[in-house]
Write a protein that holds these residues in place. Structure first.
Motif, PDB file in Angstrom:
ATOM      1  N   SER A 360       0.745  -0.919   0.106  1.00  0.00           N
ATOM      2  CA  SER A 360      -0.240   0.486  -0.137  1.00  0.00           C
ATOM      3  C   SER A 360       1.483   1.042   0.160  1.00  0.00           C
ATOM      4  O   SER A 360       2.210   1.138  -0.134  1.00  0.00           O
ATOM      5  N   PRO A 361       0.274   2.577  -1.156  1.00  0.00           N
ATOM      6  CA  PRO A 361      -1.062   2.110  -1.197  1.00  0.00           C
ATOM      7  C   PRO A 361      -0.893   2.647  -2.563  1.00  0.00           C
ATOM      8  O   PRO A 361      -1.833   2.333  -3.416  1.00  0.00           O
ATOM      9  N   LEU A 362      -0.089   1.664  -3.376  1.00  0.00           N
ATOM     10  CA  LEU A 362      -0.451   0.956  -4.388  1.00  0.00           C
ATOM     11  C   LEU A 362      -1.302   0.420  -5.084  1.00  0.00           C
ATOM     12  O   LEU A 362      -2.333  -0.227  -5.755  1.00  0.00           O
ATOM     13  N   ILE A 363      -1.384  -0.714  -3.685  1.00  0.00           N
ATOM     14  CA  ILE A 363      -2.402  -1.760  -3.773  1.00  0.00           C
ATOM     15  C   ILE A 363      -3.229  -1.369  -2.624  1.00  0.00           C
ATOM     16  O   ILE A 363      -2.731  -2.098  -1.380  1.00  0.00           O
ATOM     17  N   ILE A 364      -4.620  -1.291  -2.165  1.00  0.00           N
ATOM     18  CA  ILE A 364      -4.973  -0.878  -1.335  1.00  0.00           C
ATOM     19  C   ILE A 364      -6.827  -1.878  -0.582  1.00  0.00           C
ATOM     20  O   ILE A 364      -6.653  -2.555  -1.885  1.00  0.00           O
ATOM     21  N   ASP A 365      -6.607  -1.943   0.188  1.00  0.00           N
ATOM     22  CA  ASP A 365      -8.899  -3.167   0.769  1.00  0.00           C
ATOM     23  C   ASP A 365      -9.083  -1.437   0.755  1.00  0.00           C
ATOM     24  O   ASP A 365      -9.198  -1.125   1.897  1.00  0.00           O
ATOM     25  N   GLN A 366     -10.309  -1.327  -0.434  1.00  0.00           N
ATOM     26  CA  GLN A 366     -10.706  -0.054   0.023  1.00  0.00           C
ATOM     27  C   GLN A 366     -11.657  -0.044   0.792  1.00  0.00           C
ATOM     28  O   GLN A 366     -12.579   0.946   1.080  1.00  0.00           O
ATOM     29  N   GLU A 378     -12.155  -5.324   0.004  1.00  0.00           N
ATOM     30  CA  GLU A 378     -12.369  -4.953  -1.560  1.00  0.00           C
ATOM     31  C   GLU A 378     -10.894  -4.564  -2.443  1.00  0.00           C
ATOM     32  O   GLU A 378     -10.861  -3.606  -2.031  1.00  0.00           O
ATOM     33  N   ILE A 379     -10.372  -5.597  -2.960  1.00  0.00           N
ATOM     34  CA  ILE A 379      -8.774  -4.613  -2.979  1.00  0.00           C
ATOM     35  C   ILE A 379      -8.868  -4.040  -4.533  1.00  0.00           C
ATOM     36  O   ILE A 379     -10.181  -4.436  -5.234  1.00  0.00           O
ATOM     37  N   PHE A 380      -8.050  -2.835  -4.404  1.00  0.00           N
ATOM     38  CA  PHE A 380      -7.924  -2.506  -5.680  1.00  0.00           C
ATOM     39  C   PHE A 380      -6.891  -1.790  -5.504  1.00  0.00           C
ATOM     40  O   PHE A 380      -5.813  -1.799  -4.772  1.00  0.00           O
ATOM     41  N   ASN A 381      -6.009  -1.119  -7.392  1.00  0.00           N
ATOM     42  CA  ASN A 381      -4.560  -1.003  -7.068  1.00  0.00           C
ATOM     43  C   ASN A 381      -4.773   0.454  -8.235  1.00  0.00           C
ATOM     44  O   ASN A 381      -5.827   0.320  -9.203  1.00  0.00           O
ATOM     45  N   PHE A 382      -3.880   0.441  -8.235  1.00  0.00           N
ATOM     46  CA  PHE A 382      -3.333   2.210  -8.488  1.00  0.00           C
ATOM     47  C   PHE A 382      -2.993   1.642 -10.025  1.00  0.00           C
ATOM     48  O   PHE A 382      -2.870   0.952 -10.415  1.00  0.00           O
ATOM     49  N   CYS A 383      -3.853   2.834 -11.085  1.00  0.00           N
ATOM     50  CA  CYS A 383      -3.786   2.661 -12.433  1.00  0.00           C
ATOM     51  C   CYS A 383      -4.000   4.009 -12.519  1.00  0.00           C
ATOM     52  O   CYS A 383      -4.254   4.597 -14.175  1.00  0.00           O
ATOM     53  N   GLY A 384      -2.478   5.080 -11.848  1.00  0.00           N
ATOM     54  CA  GLY A 384      -2.913   6.621 -12.404  1.00  0.00           C
ATOM     55  C   GLY A 384      -3.047   7.733 -12.127  1.00  0.00           C
ATOM     56  O   GLY A 384      -3.792   7.383 -11.541  1.00  0.00           O
TER      57      GLY A 384
END
Length: 440
Positions: A360-366, A378-384
């Motif tokens: 984190s914070p490139l991959i986070i649990d929203q 709820e896994i989200f990944n950084f996308c720009g």
């Protein structure tokens, strides 16, 4: 012959590569130079050219060094899927068994019908989709499940490296523009970002300090342009780009393409079986517990292990586990990567910070940042980023294929400096600003 797609005074296209020479098309004129990095870079600098093209990709001169020079050059001579794989295509029913056998051969325990969980949430979901009726069909959507399994795997490796590079206290080499390019590329262009180069250059920057030590050997094999892994990586990426650019059709040749891509993907994933020796965890909350008369502090870690679909948890509504650790605690609200397959054992060794890293914070649990708390990670990944706003996409978002161009089930969100409806995102924004400062 490659045609140029570069605009400018000098359109530079690599036409051919031998053991000793590079043949270039410079604005229609053929030139031959020695196959040496310094000679090639000097030519581009003398022409005041910042970009060049090989195969169907355009590269910035600033991103090229010894770590990726041969990898990029040999794409010009790429002939397609290696013959050895073409002659032994995997059946639709046999690819899961192939992965299982590789895990077993590496002395990794596999539960019956739970092979996919060893690859973690970012990859696992697309392997699950490949096993559905939709995933077994002869359609471009079925192909997209496979292309995104590849994309998720290489993204995962890149984020492991980038997170480590950004969090290291000692000086590290993140001057290559590819790192800032990744951060600054807007989400609409991320689908075609060159993660192959990000992986190679990230491994070079880390050297022997790679947290996932197996990535170092994997990248060394990937850089060997005579190795089947190199050809497989080019093939997987090329077909994915063709799918995104609407260059593939649902015709009589699609079934053959699906079989070839499936075979290449499983070959790739078998090489990545070392992922199963690590565990991804969402650290939702850490609380301290005091007891009268006790000399030790108890830190209560509330976490969810991100391997395997929570089938049992869906019944009782509880997706997180509570674990008490004496005297030590780790990063709160972070997605952590642990060495080893036993999380209890890993949490008991938190005093050794070499045993885990935060992604984190490139991959986070929203779910831990949401104003409405939820049980399920709820896994989200950084996308720009766009301007000074950061974009995140859910790890299981599908690649739009055909029409419509948007998929209703895909989820994403934008993190700004002020997030009135989601105030906890302000904390996430500050974390991103601090971590990514060297690149923006």
């Amino acid at each position: 012959m490659n045609s140029s797609t570069i605009e400018g005074n000098h359109n530079i296209v690599i036409q051919n590569v031998t053991d000793s020479t590079i043949t270039l098309n410079v604005s229609g004129e053929i030139q031959e130079i020695a196959r040496k990095l310094d000679v090639f870079l000097d030519l581009l600098k003398n022409l005041s050219e910042k970009n060049f093209q090989t195969a169907d990709k355009i590269y910035n001169i600033g991103t090229i060094n010894n770590a990726n020079f041969d990898f990029i050059l040999k794409q010009t001579n790429f002939q397609g899927l290696p013959n050895e794989l073409k002659e032994h295509l995997l059946t639709e029913s046999g690819w899961g068994l192939s992965l299982k056998q590789e895990l077993i051969s590496q002395k990794i325990a596999v539960r019956n019908n739970r092979t996919f969980e060893h690859y973690g949430w970012l990859i696992e979901v697309f392997l699950q989709k490949m096993s559905t009726e939709v995933g077994k069909a002869s359609t471009l959507r079925a192909l997209s499940f496979m292309t995104e399994a590849y994309q998720a795997s290489i993204y995962y490796l890149c984020m492991i490296q980038l997170a480590q590079l950004l969090q290291q206290k000692e000086a590290v080499n993140i001057t290559n523009p590819i790192f800032s390019d990744f951060i600054k590329t807007p989400p609409e262009n991320q689908a075609l970002f060159d993660y192959q180069q990000l992986l190679l250059l990230g491994a070079e920057a880390l050297g022997a300090n790679n947290f996932v030590t197996e990535i170092t050997d994997f990248v060394t094999e990937l850089q060997d342009t005579e190795n089947d892994l190199y050809g497989v990586a080019l093939y997987l990426d090329k077909i994915r780009r063709q799918l995104i650019n609407n260059q593939l059709q649902e015709n009589n040749s699609l079934q053959q393409l699906l079989e070839e891509y499936r075979t290449a993907l499983i070959f790739w994933l078998r090489k990545l079986v070392f992922i199963a020796r690590y565990r991804l965890v969402s650290m939702k909350e850490i609380n301290i517990q005091y007891r009268l008369g006790a000399t030790a502090k108890e830190f209560i870690h509330y976490y969810g292990e991100l391997h395997g679909v929570y089938e049992g948890a869906a019944v009782d509504g509880e997706d997180y586990t509570t674990f008490s650790v004496k005297d030590f605690f780790t990063y709160n609200h972070s997605v952590l990567l642990f060495k080893g397959t036993n999380i209890d054992a890993s949490l008991n060794t938190l005093y050794n910070n070499k045993n885990y890293i935060s992604l984190s914070p490139l991959i986070i649990d929203q779910s831990v940042f949401s104003a409405k708390m939820t049980q399920t990670p709820e896994i989200f990944n950084f996308c720009g980023m766009s301007g000074r706003s950061y974009h995140f996409a859910q790890y299981k978002n599908e690649l739009p294929v055909g029409e419509p161009k948007t998929i209703a089930s895909n989820k994403s969100f934008l993190v700004k400096k002020e997030n009135l409806n989601q105030p906890k995102w302000n904390e996430l924004f500050e974390h991103l600003e601090l971590l990514l400062k060297p690149l923006i």
